[in-house]
Design an enzyme around this catalytic site. Structure first.
Site, mmCIF file in Angstrom:
data_model
loop_
_atom_site.group_PDB
_atom_site.id
_atom_site.type_symbol
_atom_site.label_atom_id
_atom_site.label_comp_id
_atom_site.label_asym_id
_atom_site.label_seq_id
_atom_site.Cartn_x
_atom_site.Cartn_y
_atom_site.Cartn_z
ATOM 1 N N ASP A 13 1.761 8.793 -2.569
ATOM 2 C CA ASP A 13 2.882 8.116 -2.480
ATOM 3 C C ASP A 13 4.283 8.994 -1.981
ATOM 4 O OD1 ASP A 13 1.764 6.291 -4.297
ATOM 5 O OD2 ASP A 13 2.089 7.184 -6.219
ATOM 6 N N LYS A 16 3.824 7.180 3.196
ATOM 7 C CA LYS A 16 2.849 7.027 4.394
ATOM 8 C C LYS A 16 3.057 5.714 5.059
ATOM 9 C CE LYS A 16 -0.614 7.976 1.811
ATOM 10 N NZ LYS A 16 0.003 8.590 0.375
ATOM 11 N N GLY A 40 -1.222 1.990 -2.457
ATOM 12 C CA GLY A 40 -0.204 0.977 -2.628
ATOM 13 C C GLY A 40 0.706 1.619 -1.629
ATOM 14 N N HIS A 41 0.827 1.009 -0.373
ATOM 15 C CA HIS A 41 1.872 1.712 0.528
ATOM 16 C C HIS A 41 2.852 0.628 0.826
ATOM 17 C CE1 HIS A 41 -1.776 4.396 2.581
ATOM 18 N NE2 HIS A 41 -1.544 4.603 1.389
ATOM 19 N N GLN A 222 -3.826 8.213 -0.270
ATOM 20 C CA GLN A 222 -3.699 9.132 -1.286
ATOM 21 C C GLN A 222 -2.939 10.507 -0.913
ATOM 22 O OE1 GLN A 222 -7.093 7.518 -1.154
ATOM 23 N NE2 GLN A 222 -5.756 5.982 -2.313
HETATM 24 P P1 GDP Z 1 2.678 5.654 0.111
HETATM 25 O O1 GDP Z 1 1.543 5.166 -0.763
HETATM 26 O O2 GDP Z 1 2.270 6.940 0.583
HETATM 27 O O3 GDP Z 1 2.834 4.779 1.084
HETATM 28 O O4 GDP Z 1 3.981 5.607 -0.607
HETATM 29 P P2 GDP Z 1 4.513 4.482 -1.865
HETATM 30 O O5 GDP Z 1 4.920 3.272 -1.100
HETATM 31 O O6 GDP Z 1 3.486 4.508 -2.725
HETATM 32 O O7 GDP Z 1 5.811 5.389 -2.502
HETATM 33 C C1 GDP Z 1 6.587 5.333 -1.415
HETATM 34 C C2 GDP Z 1 8.090 4.631 -2.019
HETATM 35 O O8 GDP Z 1 9.255 5.244 -1.677
HETATM 36 C C3 GDP Z 1 8.081 3.233 -1.721
HETATM 37 O O9 GDP Z 1 8.785 2.518 -2.665
HETATM 38 C C4 GDP Z 1 9.071 3.241 -0.468
HETATM 39 O O10 GDP Z 1 9.658 1.913 -0.210
HETATM 40 C C5 GDP Z 1 9.760 4.361 -0.820
HETATM 41 N N1 GDP Z 1 10.257 5.240 0.169
HETATM 42 C C6 GDP Z 1 9.894 5.502 1.379
HETATM 43 N N2 GDP Z 1 10.730 6.356 2.201
HETATM 44 C C7 GDP Z 1 11.728 6.422 1.190
HETATM 45 C C8 GDP Z 1 13.079 7.458 1.450
HETATM 46 O O11 GDP Z 1 13.460 7.817 2.516
HETATM 47 N N3 GDP Z 1 14.127 7.240 0.525
HETATM 48 C C9 GDP Z 1 13.979 6.310 -0.611
HETATM 49 N N4 GDP Z 1 14.814 6.294 -1.597
HETATM 50 N N5 GDP Z 1 12.746 5.686 -0.879
HETATM 51 C C10 GDP Z 1 11.907 5.742 0.306
HETATM 52 P P1 IMO Z 2 -1.446 6.261 -2.442
HETATM 53 O O1 IMO Z 2 -2.280 5.893 -0.995
HETATM 54 C C1 IMO Z 2 -0.928 8.303 -6.034
HETATM 55 C C2 IMO Z 2 -4.794 8.880 -8.183
HETATM 56 C C3 IMO Z 2 -5.041 8.153 -9.622
HETATM 57 C C4 IMO Z 2 -5.778 9.082 -10.341
HETATM 58 C C5 IMO Z 2 -6.659 9.663 -9.358
HETATM 59 C C6 IMO Z 2 -7.997 9.053 -9.231
HETATM 60 O O2 IMO Z 2 -0.614 5.125 -2.451
HETATM 61 O O3 IMO Z 2 -0.574 7.356 -1.917
HETATM 62 P P2 IMO Z 2 -9.015 6.436 -8.426
HETATM 63 O O4 IMO Z 2 -8.513 5.126 -8.741
HETATM 64 O O5 IMO Z 2 -8.752 7.005 -6.831
HETATM 65 O O6 IMO Z 2 -10.302 7.048 -8.802
HETATM 66 O O7 IMO Z 2 -7.916 7.501 -9.342
HETATM 67 O O8 IMO Z 2 -5.851 9.275 -8.017
HETATM 68 N N1 IMO Z 2 -4.272 7.958 -7.136
HETATM 69 C C7 IMO Z 2 -3.317 7.943 -6.495
HETATM 70 N N2 IMO Z 2 -2.099 8.349 -6.800
HETATM 71 N N3 IMO Z 2 -0.984 7.305 -4.832
HETATM 72 C C8 IMO Z 2 -2.560 7.007 -4.506
HETATM 73 O O9 IMO Z 2 -2.598 6.264 -3.401
HETATM 74 C C9 IMO Z 2 -3.371 7.109 -5.361
HETATM 75 N N4 IMO Z 2 -4.561 6.711 -5.396
HETATM 76 C C10 IMO Z 2 -5.284 7.253 -6.405
HETATM 77 O O10 IMO Z 2 -3.651 7.839 -10.233
HETATM 78 O O11 IMO Z 2 -4.981 10.229 -10.886
HETATM 79 MG MG MG Z 3 1.580 4.670 -2.815
#
Ligand code: GDP
Ligand code: IMO
Ligand code: MG
Length: 422
Positions: A13, A16, A40-41, A222
Site C-alpha cells: 500500500d 504503487k 488493491g492498487h 505487496q
Molecule cells: P498500492 O497498493 O501500493 O497501490 O497502494 P494503495 O492504493 O493500496 O494505497 C495508497 C493510497 O494512498 C491510495 O488510497 C492512494 O489514492 C493514496 N495516495 C497515493 N499517493 C498519495 C499521496 O501522495 N498523498 C495522499 N494523501 N494519498 C496518496
Molecule cells: P498491495 O499490492 C498490504 C498482507 C495481508 C496479510 C499478508 C498475507 O495493495 O500493496 P495474503 O492474503 O497475501 O495471504 O495475506 O499480506 N497483504 C497486503 N498488505 N497491501 C497488499 O497489497 C497486501 N497483500 C497482502 O494483510 O498480512
Molecule cells: Mg494496496
C-alpha cells in the site's frame, strides 16, 4: 530495451498503483508478475477513483499493452467483476490485456482453505486478505495447481479432481460448514468470461516486445516486508515481491532489468498481523491513519501506522538492487511539528545495529530514532521542487543520505497530477 521494475519497499500500500499510472506514458507495456486479488492498487484522476486488484495499473493511459504474467494468481470471478467495472466506465480491455496461460487459478475452495488455515492458526494467524493466495501458491509449488491454460481443454474434469482434493483437506481441518454453490456458479461464469481474453505464452510475448525495442514496466504487488523469503516470515504473503520475482513471474533474464523503482511512504503502514517495530499506538498513529486515510483497499481493515523504518528500507533496497526511490504521501505529514525516522535498531542484548536482523519480533528490536523538524506547510498544491519548503527538502536529503539512493519523484496527493519530479 530494458525492463524497469516498480516495487513496494514496505508492507504494501505504498502507492504503487498511482505511480504506475503516472509512469505508463513512458512505456509501451505494463505487466504484473506476482500476487493476485490480495492487492488493491488505487488510482485517482479527473475526479474519478479506481481500485485495481489483478489488472495492471497501465490500463488507463492510452493504448498500452497490459500483461498478467505467469507469476500471478488469478480468481476468475473477481477478475470478471474488476474487468466489467472497467468496461462499464468506458475502458475496453479485450484488445489490450494479455493473460499468461501459466498463471495459476484461485479456486473457491482455495479461499475456504485460506480461512480454514487461518482458523487453525488461532492467535498466530497471519491476517490474510482471505483471497486464497496462500493455498493457491502452495498448490503451485507442490505441483497440484490448476492454470489458466487448463481452461482450454477438459476443464470440468480437472476442476472436479482439484475440488475433491481440497474438500478432503477441508475435512481434515474440520472445516465443513460451508456452501459454495452460488460462488462456484459465478466462478464458472468467470471462467467463460476469461476465455474471451487473449490467453498467451506471455514469456514469449514480453521477450519479443523487448527485441522489437519496446519498453516494459513491471508492477509489483505487496511489498518487500511481505516477501515470502525476505519479509517478516511467517507474517508474509506467498510470493516473491522483490525484483527477482519479476524475472520468474514474467520469464525474463536478470540482464534485461533496467531501473528498479522502490516505492516508499514518507511514513510506514501495515495491514494484518506480524511485527512492526516503528508502529505507533498513540494519538500520532491515529493522526497518520486519519490524515492518510489508512484503511485497506481490499478488506477495509484499519492499517497500522508508524514512522518510516530506514533499517528495513536499506534491506529492501539491498535485496532488490533499487536504483531510484519514489516517495509517496508526503502531504500526510504536512501538519507534524516533528517527524521521526528509525535509523537503527537496539537489540535485546543492548547493541545497536543498522543491519536488518533475522527476527524483528516484539521485544527483540527497539527503534533508535532521529527527529527531523516538520515543514508544517501544505504540499498538496505544489507543482515543482523549487516550491518545496526548506524543511521538506531537508527531510528528502536526510533520507537520501541514509538510504544512499536518490529520491526522484515525490507524491503530494492521491491525484495523478499531484506528482513532482526532481
Ligand atoms: P498500492 O497498493 O501500493 O497501490 O497502494 P494503495 O492504493 O493500496 O494505497 C495508497 C493510497 O494512498 C491510495 O488510497 C492512494 O489514492 C493514496 N495516495 C497515493 N499517493 C498519495 C499521496 O501522495 N498523498 C495522499 N494523501 N494519498 C496518496
Ligand atoms: P498491495 O499490492 C498490504 C498482507 C495481508 C496479510 C499478508 C498475507 O495493495 O500493496 P495474503 O492474503 O497475501 O495471504 O495475506 O499480506 N497483504 C497486503 N498488505 N497491501 C497488499 O497489497 C497486501 N497483500 C497482502 O494483510 O498480512
Ligand atoms: Mg494496496
Amino acid at each position: 530495451m530494458k525492463i524497469d521494475v516498480l516495487l513496494g519497499l514496505q508492507w504494501g500500500d505504498e502507492g504503487k498503483g498511482k505511480v504506475v499510472d503516472v509512469l505508463t506514458p513512458r512505456y509501451d507495456v505494463v505487466a504484473r508478475f506476482q500476487g493476485g486479488p490480495n492487492a488493491g492498487h488505487t488510482l485517482e484522476f479527473e475526479g474519478q477513483k479506481y481500485v485495481l486488484r489483478s489488472i495492471p495499473s497501465g490500463i488507463f493511459q492510452g493504448n498500452k499493452v497490459n500483461i498478467i504474467g505467469n507469476g500471478v494468481v488469478l480468481a476468475p470471478d473477481l477478475f470478471m467483476d474488476e474487468a466489467k467495472d472497467l468496461e462499464r466506465s468506458g475502458h475496453n480491455l479485450h484488445d489490450r490485456l494479455l493473460i499468461s496461460k501459466k498463471a495459476h487459478l484461485i479456486m473457491p475452495t482455495h479461499r475456504l482453505l485460506d480461512a480454514a488455515n487461518e482458523a487453525a492458526k488461532g492467535k498466530n494467524k497471519v491476517g490474510t486478505t482471505g483471497k486464497g493466495i496462500g493455498p493457491t501458491y502452495t498448490d503451485k509449488i507442490s505441483r497440484n495447481g490448476l492454470r489458466v491454460g487448463d481452461i482450454l481443454d477438459h476443464f470440468e474434469e480437472k476442476y472436479a479432481a482439484h475440488k475433491a482434493r481440497h474438500e478432503e483437506m477441508l475435512r481434515a481441518l474440520n472445516y465443513t460448514d460451508y456452501d459454495i454453490t452460488e460462488v462456484e456458479a459465478r466462478w464458472m461464469e468467470g471462467i467463460d468470461y476469461l476465455r474471451q481474453f487473449q490467453l498467451v505464452d506471455s514469456e514469449h510475448v514480453v521477450n519479443r516486445l523487448l527485441r522489437e525495442g519496446k519498453s516494459v514496466l513491471c508492477e509489483g504487488a505487496q511489498g518487500t516486508m511481505l516477501d515470502v523469503d525476505f519479509g517478516s516470515y511467517p507474517f508474509v504473503t506467498s510470493s516473491n515481491t522483490i525484483c527477482a520475482g519479476a524475472c520468474t513471474g514474467l520469464g525474463v533474464g536478470p540482464n534485461k532489468i533496467g531501473e528498479v523503482y522502490g516505492i516508499i511512504k514518507a511514513y510506514c503502514t501495515r495491514v494484518g498481523a506480524g511485527p512492526f517495530p516503528t508502529e505507533l499506538f498513540d494519538e500520532t498513529g491515529k493522526k497518520i491513519r486519519d490524515l492518510g486515510h489508512e484503511y485497506g483497499a481490499v478488506t477495509g481493515r484499519e492499517r497500522r501506522c508508524g514512522w518510516i523504518d530506514l533499517v528495513a528500507l536499506r534491506y529492501a533496497i539491498m535485496v532488490s538492487g533499487v536504483t531510484k526511490l519514489i516517495m509517496m504521501k508526503s502531504d500526510v505529514l504536512d501538519d507534524f511539528p516533528v517527524i521521526r525516522a528509525c535509523t537503527a535498531y537496539r537489540l535485546a542484548d543492548g547493541s545497536v545495529t543498522r543491519d536488518f536482523p533475522y527476527d524483528i519480533s516484539e521485544g527483540l528490536v527497539t527503534p533508535v530514532y532521529t527527529d527531523i523538524p516538520g515543514w508544517q506547510t501544505d504540499l498538496t498544491k505544489l507543482t515543482s521542487e523549487a516550491q518545496f519548503p526548506k524543511a521538506f527538502s531537508d527531510y528528502i536529503a536526510f533520507l537520501e543520505r541514509e538510504l544512499e539512493t536518490p529520491i526522484t519523484i515525490v507524491s503530494v496527493g492521491p491525484d495523478r497530477a499531484q506528482t513532482i519530479e526532481r
